[in-house]
Write a protein that holds these residues in place. Structure first.
Motif, short mmCIF file in Angstrom:
data_model
loop_
_atom_site.label_atom_id
_atom_site.label_comp_id
_atom_site.label_asym_id
_atom_site.label_seq_id
_atom_site.Cartn_x
_atom_site.Cartn_y
_atom_site.Cartn_z
N TYR A 253 -19.60 24.52 5.17
CA TYR A 253 -19.44 24.34 6.61
C TYR A 253 -20.63 24.97 7.31
O TYR A 253 -21.20 25.95 6.84
CB TYR A 253 -18.14 25.01 7.07
CG TYR A 253 -17.94 25.08 8.57
CD1 TYR A 253 -17.56 23.96 9.30
CD2 TYR A 253 -18.15 26.27 9.25
CE1 TYR A 253 -17.38 24.03 10.67
CE2 TYR A 253 -17.97 26.35 10.62
CZ TYR A 253 -17.58 25.22 11.33
OH TYR A 253 -17.42 25.30 12.68
N ALA A 254 -21.03 24.40 8.46
CA ALA A 254 -22.13 24.96 9.23
C ALA A 254 -21.86 24.77 10.72
O ALA A 254 -21.21 23.82 11.13
CB ALA A 254 -23.45 24.27 8.85
N THR A 255 -22.39 25.71 11.52
CA THR A 255 -22.27 25.60 12.97
C THR A 255 -23.52 26.16 13.60
O THR A 255 -24.22 26.99 13.01
CB THR A 255 -21.04 26.36 13.49
OG1 THR A 255 -21.00 26.26 14.91
CG2 THR A 255 -21.09 27.83 13.11
N ASP A 256 -23.83 25.70 14.80
CA ASP A 256 -25.00 26.17 15.53
C ASP A 256 -24.65 27.28 16.52
O ASP A 256 -25.37 27.51 17.48
CB ASP A 256 -25.67 25.01 16.29
CG ASP A 256 -26.41 24.09 15.35
OD1 ASP A 256 -27.04 24.60 14.41
OD2 ASP A 256 -26.35 22.87 15.55
N LYS A 257 -23.55 27.95 16.27
CA LYS A 257 -23.15 29.04 17.16
C LYS A 257 -24.29 30.05 17.32
O LYS A 257 -24.89 30.48 16.34
CB LYS A 257 -21.91 29.74 16.58
CG LYS A 257 -21.49 30.97 17.37
CD LYS A 257 -20.31 31.66 16.68
CE LYS A 257 -19.93 32.93 17.39
NZ LYS A 257 -18.83 33.64 16.70
N LYS A 258 -24.55 30.44 18.56
CA LYS A 258 -25.63 31.38 18.83
C LYS A 258 -25.24 32.78 18.37
O LYS A 258 -24.15 33.26 18.62
CB LYS A 258 -25.96 31.41 20.34
CG LYS A 258 -27.14 32.30 20.69
CD LYS A 258 -27.44 32.21 22.18
CE LYS A 258 -28.56 33.17 22.57
NZ LYS A 258 -29.81 32.88 21.88
N LEU A 259 -26.16 33.44 17.67
CA LEU A 259 -25.90 34.79 17.18
C LEU A 259 -26.07 35.81 18.28
O LEU A 259 -26.99 35.74 19.08
CB LEU A 259 -26.87 35.13 16.04
CG LEU A 259 -26.68 34.35 14.73
CD1 LEU A 259 -27.74 34.79 13.74
CD2 LEU A 259 -25.31 34.58 14.15
N THR A 260 -25.19 36.78 18.32
CA THR A 260 -25.32 37.90 19.26
C THR A 260 -25.07 39.18 18.50
O THR A 260 -24.23 39.23 17.59
CB THR A 260 -24.29 37.79 20.41
OG1 THR A 260 -22.98 37.71 19.85
CG2 THR A 260 -24.57 36.58 21.27
N PRO A 261 -25.78 40.26 18.85
CA PRO A 261 -25.58 41.52 18.14
C PRO A 261 -24.22 42.13 18.47
O PRO A 261 -23.70 41.99 19.57
CB PRO A 261 -26.71 42.39 18.67
CG PRO A 261 -27.05 41.82 20.00
CD PRO A 261 -26.80 40.35 19.89
#
Length: 281
Positions: A253-261
């Protein structure tokens, strides 16, 4: 870039293969790819790889045998064909290089006790996935992660060990830095790893002049990290000893969810890469 090889078994020659075949397969692939030194050097040049760079440039799957029987440390192959997938980090002219090296090739595989003879009867270039910052993977071969700590003896880490995630992520960063010339921006390096299944340990003996025991783990996991790191892990393998076929994973599975610290109570970034990211300064 991945290629699935369909291999026809010559049962008149032999049908028994050692269960621990990783070293033999690794040497075989390397010998086949480098047999024509002119084409090998040309491929290295196209991908800007130094000729004397001894870093492994491929990973491979377990051998897929549909019908087999196990006798001790040997596998009796009953299927007429078996499959092996080879994964490359570098893309430039790789398809032509692989077809030239493997098409219709006949070769032997095994150790001094038992060998089989195979013919390449099919080569399939596999679909190249789109990489994102959050992906789920399944380990098709054991993921090996080593630590020496303060000892000269190697310690094979378990995914439940406290420093496993940090070393797992550092291993990815080290690979990325080693194989590419594109540094990551520090603010993008936020990584988390979540186990989706209970890790299953596998202890394998790598045959050679001195038999080496290697311990790895099979499991499914979700990982959040810059997609550049995940692409390197997918193509060349996660963890250590990838040139022996360890750490070969498929995408679930993959998603383009933006990473946040994620911040801890002290306002610090809570990430397994907190220490490792200093290497990219």
């Amino acid at each position: 870039m991945r290629f699935r090889l369909k291999l026809q078994v010559d049962h008149n020659f032999g049908s028994i293969l050692p269960l621990n075949y990783q070293l033999e397969v690794s040497r075989l692939i390397y010998d086949i790819l480098t047999e024509d030194s002119y084409n090998f050097k040309k491929w290295l040049n196209y991908n800007d790889i130094p000729y004397k760079n001894h870093s492994p440039f491929f990973n491979f799957s377990n051998i897929i045998v549909v019908d087999r029987k196990i006798y001790g440390d040997r596998m009796l192959i009953l299927s007429d064909t078996i499959e092996l997938t080879i994964s490359f980090l570098y893309n430039c002219c790789t398809e032509e290089f692989v077809y030239y090296a493997f098409e219709n090739l006949i070769f032997k595989l095994g150790d001094s006790a038992s060998k089989i003879r195979l013919k390449v009867v099919g080569i399939e270039k596999l679909f190249s996935p789109k990489f994102s910052n959050k992906m789920q993977f399944i380990a098709r071969s054991p993921i090996v992660l080593r630590s020496y700590g303060n000892s000269r003896y190697v310690n094979f880490l378990s995914p439940v060990d406290t420093d496993y995630n940090e070393l797992f992520a550092k291993n990815l960063i080290d690979k990325y830095q080693k194989y590419t010339d594109y540094p990551l921006e520090d603010h993008n390096i936020y990584t988390s790893i979540e186990l989706l299944t209970e890790p299953k340990s596998k202890l394998l003996g790598i045959n050679g002049q001195q038999r080496e025991l290697v311990k790895g783990y099979l499991y499914r996991f979700t990982i959040e990290a810059p997609k550049e790191l995940l692409e390197v892990g997918y193509k060349i393998g996660f963890g250590d000893k990838n040139h022996l076929g360890f750490g070969f994973c498929d995408i679930l599975y993959a998603t383009d969810k933006k990473l946040t610290p994620i911040l801890d109570m002290n306002g610090e970034v809570a990430s397994p890469l907190k220490k490792a990211s200093a290497q990219l300064d």
